[in-house]
Design a protein around this motif. Structure first.
Motif, PDB file in Angstrom:
ATOM      1  N   VAL A 252     -20.530  -6.781  -4.040  1.00 43.61           N
ATOM      2  CA  VAL A 252     -21.072  -7.107  -5.419  1.00 43.61           C
ATOM      3  C   VAL A 252     -20.849  -8.290  -6.004  1.00 43.61           C
ATOM      4  N   GLY A 253     -19.765  -8.883  -5.796  1.00 46.24           N
ATOM      5  CA  GLY A 253     -19.322 -10.047  -6.537  1.00 46.24           C
ATOM      6  C   GLY A 253     -20.168 -11.122  -6.161  1.00 46.24           C
ATOM      7  N   LEU A 254     -20.604 -11.200  -4.871  1.00 42.18           N
ATOM      8  CA  LEU A 254     -21.502 -12.294  -4.484  1.00 42.18           C
ATOM      9  C   LEU A 254     -22.768 -12.487  -5.094  1.00 42.18           C
ATOM     10  N   ALA A 255     -23.448 -11.347  -5.555  1.00 47.68           N
ATOM     11  CA  ALA A 255     -24.581 -11.325  -6.356  1.00 47.68           C
ATOM     12  C   ALA A 255     -24.329 -11.876  -7.653  1.00 47.68           C
ATOM     13  N   LEU A 256     -23.242 -11.486  -8.268  1.00 46.76           N
ATOM     14  CA  LEU A 256     -23.163 -12.007  -9.723  1.00 46.76           C
ATOM     15  C   LEU A 256     -22.547 -13.580  -9.376  1.00 46.76           C
ATOM     16  N   ALA A 265     -31.294 -15.587  -5.323  1.00 48.96           N
ATOM     17  CA  ALA A 265     -31.635 -14.477  -4.441  1.00 48.96           C
ATOM     18  C   ALA A 265     -31.273 -15.527  -2.788  1.00 48.96           C
ATOM     19  N   SER A 266     -32.164 -16.350  -2.765  1.00 47.86           N
ATOM     20  CA  SER A 266     -32.299 -17.263  -1.572  1.00 47.86           C
ATOM     21  C   SER A 266     -30.856 -17.810  -0.986  1.00 47.86           C
ATOM     22  N   GLY A 267     -30.143 -18.372  -2.083  1.00 50.67           N
ATOM     23  CA  GLY A 267     -28.893 -18.779  -1.903  1.00 50.67           C
ATOM     24  C   GLY A 267     -27.860 -17.836  -1.539  1.00 50.67           C
ATOM     25  N   MET A 268     -28.087 -16.558  -2.188  1.00 48.33           N
ATOM     26  CA  MET A 268     -27.176 -15.375  -1.709  1.00 48.33           C
ATOM     27  C   MET A 268     -27.379 -15.093  -0.192  1.00 48.33           C
ATOM     28  N   GLY A 269     -28.718 -15.082  -0.112  1.00 51.93           N
ATOM     29  CA  GLY A 269     -29.116 -14.635   1.483  1.00 51.93           C
ATOM     30  C   GLY A 269     -28.555 -15.519   2.487  1.00 51.93           C
ATOM     31  N   LEU A 270     -28.262 -16.948   2.105  1.00 47.11           N
ATOM     32  CA  LEU A 270     -27.966 -17.826   3.076  1.00 47.11           C
ATOM     33  C   LEU A 270     -26.503 -17.513   3.136  1.00 47.11           C
ATOM     34  N   ILE A 271     -25.912 -17.396   2.229  1.00 51.44           N
ATOM     35  CA  ILE A 271     -24.328 -17.304   2.157  1.00 51.44           C
ATOM     36  C   ILE A 271     -24.132 -15.848   2.995  1.00 51.44           C
ATOM     37  N   LEU A 272     -24.642 -14.964   2.717  1.00 51.74           N
ATOM     38  CA  LEU A 272     -24.445 -13.591   3.634  1.00 51.74           C
ATOM     39  C   LEU A 272     -24.842 -14.074   5.048  1.00 51.74           C
ATOM     40  N   ALA A 312     -11.401 -18.892  -2.667  1.00 55.92           N
ATOM     41  CA  ALA A 312     -12.030 -20.309  -2.587  1.00 55.92           C
ATOM     42  C   ALA A 312     -13.656 -20.298  -2.932  1.00 55.92           C
ATOM     43  N   LEU A 313     -14.212 -18.950  -2.432  1.00 62.29           N
ATOM     44  CA  LEU A 313     -15.775 -18.890  -2.380  1.00 62.29           C
ATOM     45  C   LEU A 313     -16.035 -19.040  -3.943  1.00 62.29           C
ATOM     46  N   ALA A 314     -15.341 -18.318  -4.756  1.00 68.73           N
ATOM     47  CA  ALA A 314     -15.534 -18.303  -6.284  1.00 68.73           C
ATOM     48  C   ALA A 314     -15.273 -19.679  -6.724  1.00 68.73           C
ATOM     49  N   LEU A 315     -14.942 -20.746  -6.273  1.00 72.70           N
ATOM     50  CA  LEU A 315     -14.514 -22.169  -6.715  1.00 72.70           C
ATOM     51  C   LEU A 315     -15.729 -23.106  -6.490  1.00 72.70           C
ATOM     52  N   MET A 316     -16.547 -22.447  -5.725  1.00 75.41           N
ATOM     53  CA  MET A 316     -17.570 -23.495  -5.043  1.00 75.41           C
ATOM     54  C   MET A 316     -18.879 -23.593  -6.082  1.00 75.41           C
ATOM     55  N   THR A 317     -19.238 -24.843  -6.233  1.00 76.91           N
ATOM     56  CA  THR A 317     -20.339 -25.064  -7.084  1.00 76.91           C
ATOM     57  C   THR A 317     -21.660 -25.374  -6.328  1.00 76.91           C
ATOM     58  N   GLN A 318     -21.496 -25.636  -5.084  1.00 78.39           N
ATOM     59  CA  GLN A 318     -22.735 -26.025  -4.384  1.00 78.39           C
ATOM     60  C   GLN A 318     -22.772 -25.073  -3.236  1.00 78.39           C
ATOM     61  N   VAL A 319     -24.146 -24.694  -3.066  1.00 78.92           N
ATOM     62  CA  VAL A 319     -24.563 -23.665  -2.200  1.00 78.92           C
ATOM     63  C   VAL A 319     -24.090 -23.670  -0.627  1.00 78.92           C
ATOM     64  N   ALA A 320     -24.206 -25.092  -0.293  1.00 77.98           N
ATOM     65  CA  ALA A 320     -24.026 -25.604   0.941  1.00 77.98           C
ATOM     66  C   ALA A 320     -22.328 -25.239   1.176  1.00 77.98           C
ATOM     67  N   ALA A 321     -21.524 -25.745   0.283  1.00 77.06           N
ATOM     68  CA  ALA A 321     -19.939 -25.359   0.553  1.00 77.06           C
ATOM     69  C   ALA A 321     -19.758 -23.828   0.516  1.00 77.06           C
ATOM     70  N   ALA A 326     -18.432 -19.086   3.552  1.00 83.17           N
ATOM     71  CA  ALA A 326     -18.698 -17.627   4.038  1.00 83.17           C
ATOM     72  C   ALA A 326     -18.592 -17.472   5.668  1.00 83.17           C
ATOM     73  N   VAL A 327     -18.781 -18.794   6.453  1.00 78.72           N
ATOM     74  CA  VAL A 327     -18.592 -18.943   7.741  1.00 78.72           C
ATOM     75  C   VAL A 327     -17.459 -18.573   8.165  1.00 78.72           C
ATOM     76  N   ALA A 328     -16.419 -19.191   7.635  1.00 78.32           N
ATOM     77  CA  ALA A 328     -15.194 -19.150   7.706  1.00 78.32           C
ATOM     78  C   ALA A 328     -14.290 -17.870   7.332  1.00 78.32           C
ATOM     79  N   ILE A 329     -14.970 -17.005   6.188  1.00 77.80           N
ATOM     80  CA  ILE A 329     -14.701 -15.763   6.106  1.00 77.80           C
ATOM     81  C   ILE A 329     -14.889 -14.930   7.057  1.00 77.80           C
TER      82      ILE A 329
END
Length: 415
Positions: A252-256, A265-272, A312-321, A326-329
Motif C-alpha cells: 500500500v505504502g509504495l503506491a502512495l 505508475a512506471s516508477g512504482m512498477g520499476l521499484i516492484l 530507507a526507501l521512504a527517504l529516497m527522492t530519486q527513482v533510481a535510488a 528495493a533490490v536490497a529489500i
C-alpha cells in the motif's frame, strides 16, 4: 493418529534438490498450480470488473479471504490427518473442476456477480486446506539437508509463475475473454494432479497403539506443540512481526510514496521489479548453494538489515535510488524468509507439519494483510516517512526477538 500415506519412500541420496527427479516432479506440479492460480485471479478480477461496479468487483475479490483465514488452522489439521499430498491432489482436482465449470457457463450465459462471489468463497475454502498441505510436502520428498534448496526452488517457481500467469492470463482474456482464461487455469490445475501422484512420499511411522483423536483435539495438540517448542514458538513470532511490518509499506505504502514523489505508475512498477529481482536472486542463491551455516542467526541479521532498507526507501527522492533499495529489500527479506521456512520445516516433527504450516501461513497471509488499511490511514495522517519508519521498526523488533531466543539464534539446518 496414524499416518495414512504409505507410498514408496522418497530417495535420501546426496543429490542436490535441483537434480533430484522426485523434487523436480513436485516442483513442476507446484509451478503448474501456481500459474493456474495467477490466471484464475486475473480472470476473476476481469470478469468482476466487466460484470459490476469497481466496488462490487472489490468485494468479489476480497470475499475469499474470509474463509481462508477462518479455516486455515483446520486445513493444517486435515493435512496431518489425511496426508499432505492427498489434500493437495483433492484441492487441485476440485479447483480444476470448478473453474472449468465456470468457463463453460461463461461461454453460454452471463450468470452475474453472484456466481463469481460463490466461486471466490469456495476457492477461499480450498486455499485454507491447500496452503498448509503444500507447506508440509517438502520434508516428505527430500532429505532435511535439501530443504533450503527446495525453498529457493519454490521461490523461483513462484516468481516465474507470477510473470507467466499474468502474461498467459492477459493473452487468454484478450483472445477469448474470462471464459478462456478460466479454462486455461482449470487445465493447469488438472495438469498438477498426475505430476503430484508421481511424486514419491516418505511415509510417517505408523503408531497403531496411539488412540484416535478428534480434529479439535488435534488442533489443540498442535498449538500446544508450537507453544512448548524452543525454536518454533519464537520463530513464528519473528515471521508474524516481519510480515506485519513488511507487507503494508510494500503493498500500500509504495503506491502512495510513488505518487508523493512524482514517480508515477512506471516508477512504482520499476521499484516492484527491483524487489522481484532481489527476491529472485535470493531464491537462486539458496537453490544453488543450499545450506547456510548458522541459519537462525542469518535470518535475524538479514531481517534487521532488510528492515533498515524498508525505512530507507521512504527517504529516497530519486527513482533510481529507490530501485536499488528495493533490490536490497528483496534480497535480504528473501534470504530471511527462506531461512525461516527451512527452519520451520526441519525443526517440526513431521506429524505436526500441516498444523505448524497452517499457523505460519495464517499469520503471513491471513493477519498481516490487515495492516493494509491501517498503513493507508496512517500515511494519510502522518506521511510516508514516519509510517515506513514505524513499519521498519516492527520488522526489526521481530529480528531482535529472534536474537534474544538462544535456541532460535543457534538453530542450524541439517547437512
Amino acid at each position: 493418529m496414524p499416518a495414512v500415506e504409505t507410498e514408496a519412500v522418497a530417495p535420501t541420496t546426496g543429490r542436490p534438490a535441483y537434480r533430484d527427479a522426485n523434487v523436480l516432479r513436485w516442483l513442476s506440479a507446484y509451478a503448474a498450480s501456481a500459474v493456474g492460480d495467477t490466471i484464475y485471479y486475473l480472470a476473476l478480477s476481469w470478469a468482476a470488473i466487466r460484470g459490476g461496479s469497481p466496488a462490487q468487483a472489490a468485494v468479489v475479490m476480497a470475499v475469499s479471504a474470509v474463509p481462508r483465514a477462518l479455516l486455515m488452522l483446520g486445513g493444517g489439521v486435515l493435512a496431518d490427518r489425511l496426508g499432505p499430498r492427498r489434500v493437495v491432489v483433492v484441492s487441485d482436482t476440485a479447483r480444476s473442476l470448478i473453474v472449468l465449470g465456470v468457463a463453460a457457463l461463461l461461454l453460454v450465459t452471463s450468470p452475474g456477480l453472484w456466481l463469481l462471489a460463490v466461486v471466490a468463497v469456495v476457492f477461499g475454502v480450498l486455499d485454507a486446506v491447500f496452503m498448509p498441505a503444500v507447506g508440509a510436502l517438502p520434508p516428505r520428498i527430500a532429505p532435511p539437508g535439501q530443504l533450503a534448496r527446495i525453498q529457493g526452488l519454490r521461490g523461483l517457481a513462484s516468481r516465474l509463475a507470477t510473470v507467466a500467469g499474468a502474461s498467459l492470463g492477459g493473452i487468454a482474456v484478450a483472445v477469448g475473454g474470462p471464459a478462456v482464461a478460466f479454462g486455461a487455469a482449470g487445465v493447469l490445475f488438472a495438469l498438477s494432479v498426475p505430476l503430484l501422484l508421481a511424486v514419491r512420499i516418505t511415509p510417517l511411522p505408523t503408531d497403531a497403539a496411539r488412540p484416535k483423536s478428534t480434529p479439535r483435539r488435534d488442533l489443540t495438540d498442535g498449538l500446544g506443540y508450537i507453544r512448548r517448542h524452543p525454536v518454533l514458538a519464537p520463530l513464528l513470532v519473528v515471521i508474524a512481526l516481519g510480515d506485519l511490518g513488511f507487507v503494508g509499506p510494500l503493498n500500500v505504502g509504495l503506491a502512495l510514496l510513488a505518487d508523493e514523489r512524482g514517480w508515477g505508475a512506471s516508477g512504482m512498477g520499476l521499484i516492484l521489479a527491483g524487489f522481484g529481482c532481489g527476491s529472485g536472486a535470493a531464491s537462486l542463491l539458496l537453490a544453488v548453494r543450499g545450506r547456510m551455516a548458522r541459519a537462525g542467526l542469518v535470518q535475524a541479521l538479514a531481517l534487521i538489515v532488510g528492515a533498515g532498507a524498508v525505512g530507507a526507501l521512504a527517504l529516497m527522492t530519486q527513482v533510481a535510488a529507490a530501485i536499488g533499495i528495493a533490490v536490497a529489500i528483496g534480497l535480504l527479506t528473501g534470504v530471511s524468509g527462506a531461512m525461516c521456512s527451512a527452519l520451520l520445516q526441519t525443526e517440526t516433527d513431521p506429524a505436526y507439519l500441516g498444523r505448524v504450516t497452517s499457523v505460519s501461513t495464517l499469520v503471513s497471509l491471513g493477519l498481516a494483510p490487515l495492516s493494509f488499511p491501517l498503513t493507508g490511514a496512517a500515511i494519510g495522517l502522518w506521511g510516508t516517512v514516519p509510517v515506513f519508519t514505524a513499519s521498519a521498526a516492527v520488522c526489526a523488533a521481530g529480528a531482535v526477538y529472534g536474537l534474544c531466543s538462544p535456541a532460535l539464534r543457534r538453530a542450524e539446518l541439517p547437512r
